[in-house]
Enzyme design. Structure first.
Site, PDB file in Angstrom:
ATOM      1  N   LYS A  15       0.820  -1.218   0.000  1.00  0.00           N
ATOM      2  CA  LYS A  15       0.000   0.000   0.000  1.00  0.00           C
ATOM      3  C   LYS A  15       0.855   1.270   0.000  1.00  0.00           C
ATOM      4  CE  LYS A  15      -2.132  -1.106   3.805  1.00  0.00           C
ATOM      5  NZ  LYS A  15      -1.475  -2.417   4.041  1.00  0.00           N
ATOM      6  N   ASP A  35      -2.061   4.976   9.554  1.00  0.00           N
ATOM      7  CA  ASP A  35      -1.181   4.623  10.672  1.00  0.00           C
ATOM      8  C   ASP A  35      -0.839   5.829  11.542  1.00  0.00           C
ATOM      9  OD1 ASP A  35      -1.184   2.008   9.903  1.00  0.00           O
ATOM     10  OD2 ASP A  35       0.925   1.924   9.295  1.00  0.00           O
TER      11      ASP A  35
END
Length: 232
Positions: A15, A35
């Site tokens: 990703k 994240d």
């Protein structure tokens, strides 16, 4: 025009690499990484599986992530400047936001904002091997992958599909270059389609314009690709 593009999928599926490549190739493009919205380590609960619950939605401050997306929507030019992205004069009316993360399609307030949804997959053995080669700030304890990471991936993917989120599945075993070219071409086609839809139609046949960022040129008009389920 504004496009919000999701780059989601399995852990270590590629990703971030894909997102970084697109960021350098698309005009007026900004990125938000999921994240970056992890709660502090002392707020991550220990689950019934005996592991810290890093791979569940509750461990992420999704309200803060949504606020960041809304800030981009309200003023993509201001957002771009704040993040060091220069607006290209030749494409000043086009703004793209990439969202990258493993649970992008599990938070309902975000789902309807996407113009395009991509989902990277790789087989279990490949994923486990890639995970073992990564150095995380908080190292994986023994058994985390099989006891928590992979089961949570399967759980959230099944929920995503059950909820009818239409994604374009990407084979993470392809080369980085091939994946990049495939997605870049698809996004460029979406931009072209959006531009054509914005052209004025004859007065007697002018359709009602869709509302929302990228609506009418996004994932709701794209059929999901056929993909085999990931199994252990």
């Amino acid at each position: 025009m504004k496009l919000i593009v999701g780059i989601g999928g399995v852990t270590n599926g590629g990703k971030t690499t894909l997102t970084d490549s697109l960021l350098g190739a698309l005009p007026n493009c900004c990125v938000i990484h999921q994240d970056d919205f992890y709660k502090p380590q002392d707020q991550i609960a220990v689950g019934e599986d005996g592991f810290k619950q890093w791979d569940v939605l509750e461990s992420l401050d999704m309200a803060a992530m949504l606020d960041t997306v809304q800030a981009w929507l309200s003023s993509p030019q201001k957002f771009a400047r704040a993040h060091g992205v220069g607006v290209q004069p030749e494409a000043s009316d086009t703004h793209i936001l990439l969202l990258e993360g493993f649970l992008l399609y599990s938070y309902k307030p975000l789902v309807n904002l996407y113009s395009r949804c991509y989902f990277l997959t790789i087989p279990y053995e490949e994923c486990k091997w890639r995970r073992s080669t990564r150095n995380y700030t908080v190292p994986d304890p023994p058994g985390l992958f099989d006891g928590h990471v992979w089961p949570m991936y399967l759980k959230y993917r099944q929920e995503m599909e059950a909820n009818g989120v239409e994604v374009v599945y990407l084979d993470g075993m392809k080369s980085r270059e091939n994946l990049f070219r495939e997605v870049l071409e698809d996004i460029q086609n979406s931009l072209l389609n959006c531009s054509q839809e914005e052209l004025p139609a004859p007065a007697q046949a002018r359709p009602a314009r869709p509302q929302g960022p990228g609506r009418g040129c996004g994932h709701r008009t794209a059929r999901p690709a056929v993909s085999q389920p990931d199994t252990v």
